[in-house]
Structures are given as structure tokens and as C-alpha cells.
Scaffold this active site. Structure first.
Site, PDB file in Angstrom:
ATOM      1  N   GLU A   7      50.928  51.233  24.008  1.00  0.00           N
ATOM      2  CA  GLU A   7      49.790  52.133  23.780  1.00  0.00           C
ATOM      3  C   GLU A   7      48.553  51.282  23.997  1.00  0.00           C
ATOM      4  OE1 GLU A   7      49.904  55.278  23.264  1.00  0.00           O
ATOM      5  OE2 GLU A   7      51.990  55.580  22.713  1.00  0.00           O
TER       6      GLU A   7
ATOM      7  N   GLY B 184      52.687  36.881  17.489  1.00  0.00           N
ATOM      8  CA  GLY B 184      52.895  38.058  18.356  1.00  0.00           C
ATOM      9  C   GLY B 184      53.737  37.692  19.564  1.00  0.00           C
TER      10      GLY B 184
ATOM     11  N   CYS C   7      40.776  54.234  20.471  1.00  0.00           N
ATOM     12  CA  CYS C   7      41.190  54.113  21.877  1.00  0.00           C
ATOM     13  C   CYS C   7      41.063  55.428  22.616  1.00  0.00           C
ATOM     14  CB  CYS C   7      42.615  53.594  21.946  1.00  0.00           C
ATOM     15  SG  CYS C   7      43.683  54.443  20.798  1.00  0.00           S
TER      16      CYS C   7
ATOM     17  N   GLY D 297      48.012  36.576  17.294  1.00  0.00           N
ATOM     18  CA  GLY D 297      48.688  37.199  18.427  1.00  0.00           C
ATOM     19  C   GLY D 297      49.391  36.215  19.344  1.00  0.00           C
ATOM     20  N   PRO D 298      48.668  35.216  19.846  1.00  0.00           N
ATOM     21  CA  PRO D 298      49.302  34.314  20.805  1.00  0.00           C
ATOM     22  C   PRO D 298      50.396  33.433  20.193  1.00  0.00           C
ATOM     23  CG  PRO D 298      46.906  34.218  20.963  1.00  0.00           C
ATOM     24  CD  PRO D 298      47.226  34.988  19.729  1.00  0.00           C
TER      25      PRO D 298
ATOM     26  N   GLU E  66      36.438  49.678  28.798  1.00  0.00           N
ATOM     27  CA  GLU E  66      36.499  50.106  27.408  1.00  0.00           C
ATOM     28  C   GLU E  66      35.575  49.217  26.573  1.00  0.00           C
ATOM     29  OE1 GLU E  66      40.215  49.469  25.230  1.00  0.00           O
ATOM     30  OE2 GLU E  66      40.024  51.555  24.626  1.00  0.00           O
TER      31      GLU E  66
ATOM     32  N   GLY F 135      50.115  36.937  11.270  1.00  0.00           N
ATOM     33  CA  GLY F 135      49.858  35.769  12.116  1.00  0.00           C
ATOM     34  C   GLY F 135      49.007  36.104  13.322  1.00  0.00           C
TER      35      GLY F 135
ATOM     36  N   LYS G  46      54.259  42.740  13.330  1.00  0.00           N
ATOM     37  CA  LYS G  46      53.220  41.702  13.342  1.00  0.00           C
ATOM     38  C   LYS G  46      51.891  42.457  13.428  1.00  0.00           C
ATOM     39  CE  LYS G  46      50.473  39.617  15.440  1.00  0.00           C
ATOM     40  NZ  LYS G  46      49.018  39.709  15.122  1.00  0.00           N
TER      41      LYS G  46
HETATM   42  P1  NAD Z   1      44.587  43.006  21.174  1.00  0.00           P
HETATM   43  O1  NAD Z   1      45.393  43.373  22.363  1.00  0.00           O
HETATM   44  O2  NAD Z   1      43.775  41.802  21.225  1.00  0.00           O
HETATM   45  O3  NAD Z   1      45.526  42.844  19.893  1.00  0.00           O
HETATM   46  C1  NAD Z   1      46.498  43.781  19.522  1.00  0.00           C
HETATM   47  C2  NAD Z   1      47.642  43.062  18.832  1.00  0.00           C
HETATM   48  O4  NAD Z   1      48.245  42.175  19.758  1.00  0.00           O
HETATM   49  C3  NAD Z   1      47.229  42.215  17.632  1.00  0.00           C
HETATM   50  O5  NAD Z   1      48.216  42.278  16.639  1.00  0.00           O
HETATM   51  C4  NAD Z   1      47.172  40.818  18.216  1.00  0.00           C
HETATM   52  O6  NAD Z   1      47.378  39.805  17.276  1.00  0.00           O
HETATM   53  C5  NAD Z   1      48.321  40.870  19.216  1.00  0.00           C
HETATM   54  N1  NAD Z   1      48.253  39.915  20.306  1.00  0.00           N
HETATM   55  C6  NAD Z   1      47.150  39.334  20.866  1.00  0.00           C
HETATM   56  N2  NAD Z   1      47.504  38.461  21.837  1.00  0.00           N
HETATM   57  C7  NAD Z   1      48.860  38.495  21.903  1.00  0.00           C
HETATM   58  C8  NAD Z   1      49.831  37.834  22.716  1.00  0.00           C
HETATM   59  N3  NAD Z   1      49.484  36.954  23.660  1.00  0.00           N
HETATM   60  N4  NAD Z   1      51.139  38.123  22.528  1.00  0.00           N
HETATM   61  C9  NAD Z   1      51.521  39.010  21.590  1.00  0.00           C
HETATM   62  N5  NAD Z   1      50.664  39.652  20.788  1.00  0.00           N
HETATM   63  C10 NAD Z   1      49.339  39.409  20.937  1.00  0.00           C
HETATM   64  O7  NAD Z   1      43.759  44.292  20.878  1.00  0.00           O
HETATM   65  P2  NAD Z   1      42.754  44.530  19.667  1.00  0.00           P
HETATM   66  O8  NAD Z   1      41.461  43.914  20.002  1.00  0.00           O
HETATM   67  O9  NAD Z   1      43.398  44.130  18.406  1.00  0.00           O
HETATM   68  O10 NAD Z   1      42.662  46.137  19.693  1.00  0.00           O
HETATM   69  C11 NAD Z   1      41.784  46.805  20.484  1.00  0.00           C
HETATM   70  C12 NAD Z   1      42.481  47.373  21.701  1.00  0.00           C
HETATM   71  O11 NAD Z   1      43.603  48.168  21.343  1.00  0.00           O
HETATM   72  C13 NAD Z   1      41.620  48.289  22.497  1.00  0.00           C
HETATM   73  O12 NAD Z   1      41.725  47.993  23.869  1.00  0.00           O
HETATM   74  C14 NAD Z   1      42.190  49.676  22.226  1.00  0.00           C
HETATM   75  O13 NAD Z   1      41.975  50.642  23.180  1.00  0.00           O
HETATM   76  C15 NAD Z   1      43.609  49.400  22.049  1.00  0.00           C
HETATM   77  N6  NAD Z   1      44.238  50.441  21.261  1.00  0.00           N
HETATM   78  C16 NAD Z   1      45.053  51.356  21.862  1.00  0.00           C
HETATM   79  C17 NAD Z   1      45.633  52.367  21.125  1.00  0.00           C
HETATM   80  C18 NAD Z   1      46.537  53.385  21.733  1.00  0.00           C
HETATM   81  O14 NAD Z   1      47.262  54.033  21.026  1.00  0.00           O
HETATM   82  N7  NAD Z   1      46.561  53.556  23.021  1.00  0.00           N
HETATM   83  C19 NAD Z   1      45.393  52.449  19.768  1.00  0.00           C
HETATM   84  C20 NAD Z   1      44.560  51.512  19.189  1.00  0.00           C
HETATM   85  C21 NAD Z   1      43.991  50.495  19.942  1.00  0.00           C
END
Ligand code: NAD
Length: 462
Positions: free
Chosen positions: A245, A207, A279, A203-204, A369, A201, A170
Site C-alpha cells: 500500500e 524492517g 495517502c 526501517g533499514p 506526493e 525498530g 514492525k
Molecule cells: P516509509 O516508507 O519511510 O516507512 C514506512 C515503514 O517502512 C516504516 O515502518 C519504516 O520504518 C519502514 N522502512 C523504511 N525503510 C525500510 C527498509 N529499507 N526496509 C524495510 N522497511 C523500511 O514511509 P513513511 O514516511 O513512514 O510513510 C509515509 C508514506 O506512506 C507516504 O508515501 C504515504 O503515501 C504512504 N502511505 C500509504 C498508505 C496506503 O495505504 N497506500 C497508507 C499510509 C501511508
């Protein structure tokens, strides 16, 4: 821009269960590029069923055959590298050169590394009177973010496939187009139906349905710590394995004998690349008090040079969030020496490369962050003070140490609570384990350590 109006499930593009769509916006000009279907729990269910049905066959495939499919996948990605770069530039906003050098090149290298590992990894070992088998963990549910949109898919799908797992991905809602391109590449590479599935799709909705699905054995998530925490709770309740991650707030520690100019210039470039949406970016630069003013001046000059070259951040929401942090930095008393809270262009989600001096370790901009092109420069008194500041956040993803004496840098790095440290600007290594200490995550990606995350052991005693 070309987009599929269905989901890639069981080896074909199939109509989505619902009617809703997601608009994909180009962050550089705010134009809608394409729409993709907004998947529901029904789409996720169909994809997980396909992955489960394909699991016994793929898990039993000899590693050499899995290696051959991954080699073919690497070759297809390589043949389509220009298309990958233009797609990521369109939906993420990264400058084309950066997309070519990083967003396209890194996933190709990672896919290649797993093609090799699939063929060479010891899936069987002898321990005394036992034979230990490293077996695929099962069906993987992968949820990925937008900031390195193809890399983060490949960093999960390639080791999963190498291990003999099947997978449902996803992707982030902002960057689904390169995810669709990847599904096409998997298809072209001859990976059997059901082994890889893609559901676009929100996230909420999609996902969450994937994380909760009882047919998923491992949830591998990359994204924010807030969402990661929820996913871990859902997975924990179902006793599913989880790999996370998450975020970072990495320290770039410039020890007093370091090459200051190089350390500052590389440090600024590290934070500004991908518009600060990395990140592992070294967003806190720690400089000894005697060199502090010089470092601030060098950093301000380096950031000013980035003004023209930097791409936008991914969305209006992200732009608002980053500008909000910059305002907060000013309000808490940090000194702006480059950039600032005004959007530099009328169109597009741009943020000026921003540098703050006189940042105290407990300020919001030094703790949270920001995920934008914002660097904080902090002053330290001595090495113990530097270590306290470096380790003084909830995160521990990456970091950097600069010193003329490499042993001194290594000694410092060993005391940092963080998963990766670059010494004097050490190069990215796609085989080195990547992942966080503390709230930056659970588990590791890339190389053999990344492959091990998708395996479970069975021992037979003789
Ligand atoms: P996010 O957590 O909002 O979204 C990440 C993914 O999770 C997306 O696909 C989103 O649709 C999904 N998602 C959102 N809510 C969800 C839920 N309730 N249940 C299941 N899935 C859900 O993060 P973002 O804004 O897309 O990305 C930025 C963040 O990601 C930053 O905090 C960054 O540090 C982190 N990041 C970490 C790494 C790493 O390897 N450690 C790499 C890249 C990004």
C-alpha cells in the site's frame, strides 16, 4: 508516557537483543515522550521463529474460535479507546477530537469487521469435482507507517489473524507507542502466544531484516513507494508474496454541474485533515475553467479557517520536506492563495494550511506526493482534459468526483485509473477494498478482499 522497554514476542515482553533505543517525540511541542528499543535482526529472528512455531496451531483453530479472539480484541480496543486517542495525539500530533473520531474509532470498526468475517467467510468451496480450501498463507511480516498508526496495524493484523496466519509487526519509528498498546490488547484478548509479535525498530535495520527473513511467507508493507519498491525486490528474489500500500496523488474532480461550494469545502477538509498526511488525500482539485476563480476563492477561505485547528506534521524532517515542496511550488510559478513556506509557530512541527492556484499538471507539486496540508487547484477545459489530468500521475490510489447527475459522476469515475473513488462525498466504508492502481500498490486491504490477501488455495479433486 508509559512505554515497554522490550519486544512483545511469543506472548510476553522480552528484553531486546541490543541496547539502542528510539526516542519518541511529541510533534506539537518537540518534547521526548518515551523511548522504545531499536530492534535488530536478532529480535526479528526471535519474533519470526515464535510466529512460525505458533502457525500450525493457529492455522488449525476453527474459524469460530478465531472470530471469538478477534471479538475480544475489538472489545479491549473499545474499552481502551480514550487511551488510544491520547497516545496517537501525543506521538503523531493529531488533534484529540480527530484521534477519537478516526485514529481510535476506525481500527475498532475494522477489528469488528474481521471478527465477523472470520466467522462467516467461506474458507471452503466446491468447484465442479473439486473442493477448494482457502488456507492461511503462513507467517506474515507487516511493516507499517506512522500516519494512521493503529489503523494500519489493524488493517494487516486483523485479517491475518482471521485467515489463520501468524504475524510479526514492525511499526513506524515515529509512532511505536500505540503499537505497544495494541500488543497489550492482543494479549488481553487471549490470542495464543506467538500468533502476534511486535518488534520496534528502524526501517533499514528491523524492517529490512523482517522483509528479508526466510521464515516470512508474505510481506505486507504500507509506506512510501521508494521503500515499497525495495521490499518488492527483496521479496521477489525469495519468491515471497508481497502486498504493497504505497503513495497517492489523488484527483478531486469537480464536474461543471456539481455543487461547487460543497465540493470545494469537503475537498479542502479532506486534504487538511490529519495535517495532510493521508495517502488517499485528494491533493489535486480539478475545476472547470468557468468556475475556476470562484473555486480558488472558496478554497482559500476554507483553508484560512483551518489555520487554528490543524495539528503539526509528524517530525522535523517531514516539516522540512513539506515546506521544501511549498517553496518549489512558488519557484515553479504556482500562485499561493493560502498558507506558505514559513513555519507558523516557533515550537512544534506546524505547517500552515496551504493552497496553490494556477497549478499546471506537470509541476512538481502536482506530480509528487507532498504528505502535508497542501492543496493544488488545476484548471481543465472539458471532461476529456479533466480525465487526462486526473490520470496523469504515476499514482492511482483514490479520488473523488462531484456532479449533480450521479450517472455522469459514475461514468467519469469508471474511467479513472484509481482503486477508490468517492462520489459526491461518499462516506468511508471499512468493508470496501482499499488499494492502488499503478505505482500506488499491489493488493487490497479491508473487508473480504483484504482477508483474501492472507489466504492461498488448495484444490482436492474427487
Ligand atoms: P516509509 O516508507 O519511510 O516507512 C514506512 C515503514 O517502512 C516504516 O515502518 C519504516 O520504518 C519502514 N522502512 C523504511 N525503510 C525500510 C527498509 N529499507 N526496509 C524495510 N522497511 C523500511 O514511509 P513513511 O514516511 O513512514 O510513510 C509515509 C508514506 O506512506 C507516504 O508515501 C504515504 O503515501 C504512504 N502511505 C500509504 C498508505 C496506503 O495505504 N497506500 C497508507 C499510509 C501511508
Amino acid at each position: 508516557m508509559k512505554a515497554h522497554d522490550g519486544m512483545y514476542i511469543d506472548g510476553a515482553w522480552r528484553p531486546a537483543a541490543g541496547q539502542d533505543v528510539i526516542e519518541v517525540v511529541n510533534p506539537a511541542d518537540e518534547q521526548v515522550l518515551a523511548t522504545v528499543p531499536a530492534g535488530t535482526a536478532a529480535d526479528v529472528d526471535a519474533a519470526v521463529r515464535a510466529a512460525r512455531a505458533a502457525l500450525p496451531g493457529w492455522a488449525a483453530t476453527p474459524p469460530a474460535e478465531r472470530a471469538a479472539r478477534l471479538t475480544a480484541l475489538r472489545d479491549v480496543l473499545d474499552a481502551r479507546r480514550d487511551e488510544i486517542a491520547t497516545t496517537v495525539t501525543a506521538e503523531l500530533g493529531a488533534p484529540l477530537k480527530f484521534s477519537q473520531a478516526v485514529h481510535a474509532a476506525v481500527p475498532i470498526a475494522v477489528a469488528g469487521s474481521y471478527a465477523e468475517l472470520a466467522g462467516t467467510y467461506a474458507f471452503e468451496e466446491k468447484v465442479g469435482n473439486s473442493t477448494v480450501y482457502h488456507e492461511p498463507i503462513g507467517v506474515v511480516g507487516a511493516i507499517t507507517p506512522w500516519n494512521y498508526p493503529l489503523h494500519q496495524i489493524v488493517a494487516k493484523a486483523a485479517p491475518a489473524l482471521a485467515a489463520g496466519c501468524t504475524i510479526v509487526v514492525k511499526p513506524a519509528e515515529n509512532t511505536p507507542l500505540v503499537a505497544q498498546l495494541f500488543a497489550e490488547a492482543v494479549h488481553e484478548a487471549g490470542v495464543p502466544a506467538g500468533v502476534f509479535n511486535l518488534v520496534t525498530g528502524l526501517g533499514p535495520v528491523a524492517g529490512q531484516a523482517l522483509a528479508e527473513h526466510p521464515g516470512v511467507d508474505l510481506v505486507s508493507f504500507t509506506g512510501s513507494t521508494a521503500v515499497g519498491r525495495r521490499i518488492a525486490a527483496v521479496a521477489g528474489a525469495a519468491v515471497k508474496k508481497v502486498a504493497l500500500e504505497l503513495g497517492g496523488k489523488s484527483a478531486n474532480v469537480v464536474l461543471p454541474d456539481a455543487d461547487l461550494t460543497k465540493a470545494v469545502n469537503v475537498g479542502v477538509a479532506n486534504v487538511m485533515s490529519n495535517s495532510g498526511q493521508t495517502c488517499s488525500a485528494w491533493t489535486r482539485m480539478l475545476v472547470h475553467r468557468d468556475q475556476y476563480d470562484e473555486a480558488v476563492e472558496l478554497a482559500a477561505q476554507a483553508a484560512a479557517k483551518y489555520g487554528e485547528r490543524i495539528g503539526p506534521v509528524v517530525s522535523a524532517r517531514q516539516q522540512e520536506r513539506v515546506l521544501g515542496y511549498i517553496e518549489k511550488g512558488v519557484a515553479e510559478g504556482a500562485r499561493l492563495v493560502a498558507g506558505g513556506p514559513q513555519a507558523p509557530r516557533e515550537k512544534g512541527y506546524f505547517v500552515s494550511p496551504t493552497v496553490f492556484a494556477d497549478v499546471a499538471p506537470d509541476m512538481t507539486i502536482a506530480q509528487e506526493e507532498i504528505f502535508g496540508p497542501v492543496l493544488s487547484i488545476l484548471r481543465y477545459e472539458d471532461e476529456e482534459d479533466a480525465l487526462r489530468i486526473a490520470n496523469g500521475t504515476v499514482y492511482g490510489l483514490a479520488g473523488a468526483v462531484w456532479a449533480a447527475d450521479e450517472e455522469r459522476a459514475v461514468a467519469f469515475a469508471r474511467r479513472m485509473d484509481t482503486g477508490q473513488v468517492d462520489i459526491n462525498g461518499g462516506r468511508f466504508n471499512p468493508l470496501a477494498p482499499f488499494g492502488g492502481y499503478k505505482q500506488s500498490g499491489v493488493g487490497r486491504e479491508l473487508g473480504a478482499h483484504g482477508l483474501a490477501e492472507y489466504l492461498q488455495t488448495k484444490s482436492l479433486q474427487f
